[in-house]
Design an enzyme around this catalytic site. Structure first.
Site, PDB file in Angstrom:
ATOM      1  N   ASN A  85      45.450 -44.813  33.583  1.00  0.00           N
ATOM      2  CA  ASN A  85      44.116 -45.295  33.239  1.00  0.00           C
ATOM      3  C   ASN A  85      44.246 -46.782  32.948  1.00  0.00           C
ATOM      4  O   ASN A  85      44.739 -47.168  31.895  1.00  0.00           O
ATOM      5  CB  ASN A  85      43.588 -44.529  32.018  1.00  0.00           C
ATOM      6  CG  ASN A  85      42.294 -45.122  31.496  1.00  0.00           C
ATOM      7  OD1 ASN A  85      41.623 -45.884  32.188  1.00  0.00           O
ATOM      8  ND2 ASN A  85      41.943 -44.772  30.262  1.00  0.00           N
ATOM      9  N   LYS A  96      41.948 -48.906  32.408  1.00  0.00           N
ATOM     10  CA  LYS A  96      40.908 -49.476  31.538  1.00  0.00           C
ATOM     11  C   LYS A  96      40.379 -50.763  32.163  1.00  0.00           C
ATOM     12  O   LYS A  96      40.286 -50.832  33.384  1.00  0.00           O
ATOM     13  CB  LYS A  96      41.458 -49.697  30.119  1.00  0.00           C
ATOM     14  CG  LYS A  96      42.181 -48.444  29.618  1.00  0.00           C
ATOM     15  CD  LYS A  96      42.496 -48.454  28.158  1.00  0.00           C
ATOM     16  CE  LYS A  96      43.150 -47.125  27.788  1.00  0.00           C
ATOM     17  NZ  LYS A  96      43.328 -46.950  26.373  1.00  0.00           N
ATOM     18  N   HIS A 130      35.909 -40.621  27.948  1.00  0.00           N
ATOM     19  CA  HIS A 130      37.044 -41.251  27.263  1.00  0.00           C
ATOM     20  C   HIS A 130      36.597 -41.703  25.868  1.00  0.00           C
ATOM     21  O   HIS A 130      35.450 -42.119  25.687  1.00  0.00           O
ATOM     22  CB  HIS A 130      37.550 -42.444  28.079  1.00  0.00           C
ATOM     23  CG  HIS A 130      38.844 -42.989  27.571  1.00  0.00           C
ATOM     24  ND1 HIS A 130      38.908 -43.803  26.460  1.00  0.00           N
ATOM     25  CD2 HIS A 130      40.123 -42.796  27.975  1.00  0.00           C
ATOM     26  CE1 HIS A 130      40.182 -44.098  26.224  1.00  0.00           C
ATOM     27  NE2 HIS A 130      40.938 -43.505  27.120  1.00  0.00           N
ATOM     28  N   GLU A 177      37.040 -44.303  24.265  1.00  0.00           N
ATOM     29  CA  GLU A 177      36.516 -45.679  24.208  1.00  0.00           C
ATOM     30  C   GLU A 177      35.060 -45.717  24.669  1.00  0.00           C
ATOM     31  O   GLU A 177      34.262 -46.511  24.163  1.00  0.00           O
ATOM     32  CB  GLU A 177      37.405 -46.620  25.049  1.00  0.00           C
ATOM     33  CG  GLU A 177      38.728 -46.873  24.346  1.00  0.00           C
ATOM     34  CD  GLU A 177      39.904 -47.171  25.260  1.00  0.00           C
ATOM     35  OE1 GLU A 177      39.693 -47.460  26.453  1.00  0.00           O
ATOM     36  OE2 GLU A 177      41.048 -47.093  24.775  1.00  0.00           O
ATOM     37  N   GLU A 204      43.404 -36.489  24.099  1.00  0.00           N
ATOM     38  CA  GLU A 204      43.824 -37.824  23.682  1.00  0.00           C
ATOM     39  C   GLU A 204      43.422 -38.056  22.227  1.00  0.00           C
ATOM     40  O   GLU A 204      42.279 -38.457  21.953  1.00  0.00           O
ATOM     41  CB  GLU A 204      43.165 -38.886  24.569  1.00  0.00           C
ATOM     42  CG  GLU A 204      43.532 -38.775  26.032  1.00  0.00           C
ATOM     43  CD  GLU A 204      43.416 -40.120  26.737  1.00  0.00           C
ATOM     44  OE1 GLU A 204      44.409 -40.533  27.344  1.00  0.00           O
ATOM     45  OE2 GLU A 204      42.356 -40.752  26.656  1.00  0.00           O
ATOM     46  N   GLY A 229      46.775 -46.458  22.508  1.00  0.00           N
ATOM     47  CA  GLY A 229      47.018 -47.899  22.431  1.00  0.00           C
ATOM     48  C   GLY A 229      47.655 -48.350  21.134  1.00  0.00           C
ATOM     49  O   GLY A 229      47.718 -49.540  20.848  1.00  0.00           O
ATOM     50  N   SER A 245      49.666 -43.331  24.098  1.00  0.00           N
ATOM     51  CA  SER A 245      50.978 -43.993  24.002  1.00  0.00           C
ATOM     52  C   SER A 245      52.092 -43.251  24.750  1.00  0.00           C
ATOM     53  O   SER A 245      53.239 -43.236  24.295  1.00  0.00           O
ATOM     54  CB  SER A 245      51.358 -44.230  22.536  1.00  0.00           C
ATOM     55  OG  SER A 245      50.392 -45.073  21.911  1.00  0.00           O
TER      56      SER A 245
END
Ligand code: PGA
Length: 248
Positions: A9, A11, A94, A96, A166, A172, A212
Site C-alpha cells: 500500500n 499511500k 483503510h 487513514e 490493521e 506506520g 509495520s
C-alpha cells in the site's frame, strides 16, 4: 486452500516517474513466487503499473473508490473507471480514510457492494485504536466493523473480499503487533465470518495482517495459521524490501 496474498500500500507516495523506477527494479528482482502479490498505488500510477506488470503475475490495486455508478462527485473515481484500466484490487475502509476522510462502515458497505458487481477484488480494512485495545473493547469494535461493512452481502461474494486486520496503533509506527496478537484477532475475524456466513465461506476468505510489516518480521507473521497475507505500507516503497517480504 488459501493462497497467501501480500499487497503493498503505497499511500500518497510515488509519482508516475517513481512508480516506473520501482516497477523496473521490482520486475528485475521478481522471479515468480507461490504467493499472490499486488501493489496498491495512487490513482495516477495505476494505468502505468497495469501496463508494466502485465504478464508478470503482479497485481495492481487502487486505494479507494466511490460507490456511485457515476455522477457529480468532484474529485472522486468510479469502479467503472478502475475496471477500464484493468485494476485487480481496491482497498476499502483503510483507517487513514476512516480517520481523515469520514469513511464509515456504511460507506465501506456501499463501496464493497459496488465493487462486487464487477471483477475487482476489495481489500477491506478493519482494526482498533490503542485506546480501544487498552479498554478491552477491541473484539467488539472489529466485530462491529465486520457486521457494518459486510451487511447484506451474499455469502458467495464474501469469498472475493480480502480482509486486512490493521491495528491503528501499529500502522506506520514501527510498533508491530506481536504475531500472537495478530493471530488472535485474525482468528477472531474468521470466527466472526463463520457466524455470519458459515464455515465453508469463512474458510476461503484471505485475512491479511497490516501494521509495520517489514522483512525482519514477515516470516513470524506469515507463519501464523489464521494469517494468510500482509498489507504492507512503508516497506512496500522499496523494491528489495518488498521482495524480501514476499519471499518470507
Ligand atoms: P505500514 O502501513 O506498513 O507503513 O505500517 C500499513 C498500512 O497502512 O496498510
Amino acid at each position: 486452500m488459501r493462497i497467501p496474498f501480500i499487497a503493498g500500500n503505497w499511500k500518497m507516495f510515488k509519482t508516475k516517474a517513481e512508480a516506473k523506477a520501482f516497477a523496473e527494479e521490482f520486475a528485475a528482482l521478481y522471479q515468480g513466487t507461490d504467493v499472490r502479490t499486488a501493489i496498491c498505488a495512487p490513482f495516477t500510477d495505476l494505468e502505468l503499473l497495469v501496463e508494466l506488470f502485465r504478464g508478470t503475475g503482479i497485481g495492481v490495486g487502487a486505494q479507494n473508490v466511490h460507490f456511485a455508478e457515476e455522477g457529480a462527485y468532484t474529485g472522486e473515481v468510479s469502479v467503472k473507471m478502475l475496471e477500464e484500466i484493468g485494476v485487480d484490487y481496491c482497498i476499502v475502509g483503510h483507517s487513514e480514510r476512516r480517520q481523515y476522510f469520514a469513511e464509515t462502515d456504511e460507506t465501506v458497505n456501499l463501496k464493497l457492494k459496488k465493487l462486487l458487481e464487477g471483477p475487482i477484488r476489495p481489500i477491506m480494512c478493519v482494526g482498533e485504536s490503542l485506546e480501544q485495545r487498552d479498554a478491552g473493547v477491541l473484539f467488539d469494535f472489529v466485530k462491529g466493523q465486520l457486521e457494518g461493512g459486510l451487511a447484506d452481502i451474499a455469502p458467495e461474494d464474501i469469498k472475493k473480499i480480502v480482509i486486512a486486520y490493521e491495528p491503528i496503533w501499529a500502522i506506520g509506527t514501527g510498533r508491530t503487533a506481536t504475531p500472537e496478537q495478530a493471530e488472535e484477532m485474525c482468528a477472531f475475524i474468521r470466527a466472526t465470518l463463520i457466524d455470519m456466513f458459515g464455515e465453508e465461506v469463512a474458510d476461503e476468505v484471505i485475512i491479511q495482517y497490516g501494521g509495520s510489516v517489514k522483512p525482519a518480521n514477515a516470516t513470524d507473521i506469515m507463519n501464523q495459521d489464521e494469517i494468510d497475507g500482509a498489507l504492507v505500507g512503508g516497506a512496500s516503497l522499496k523494491a528489495p524490501d518488498f521482495m524480501q517480504i514476499i519471499d518470507f
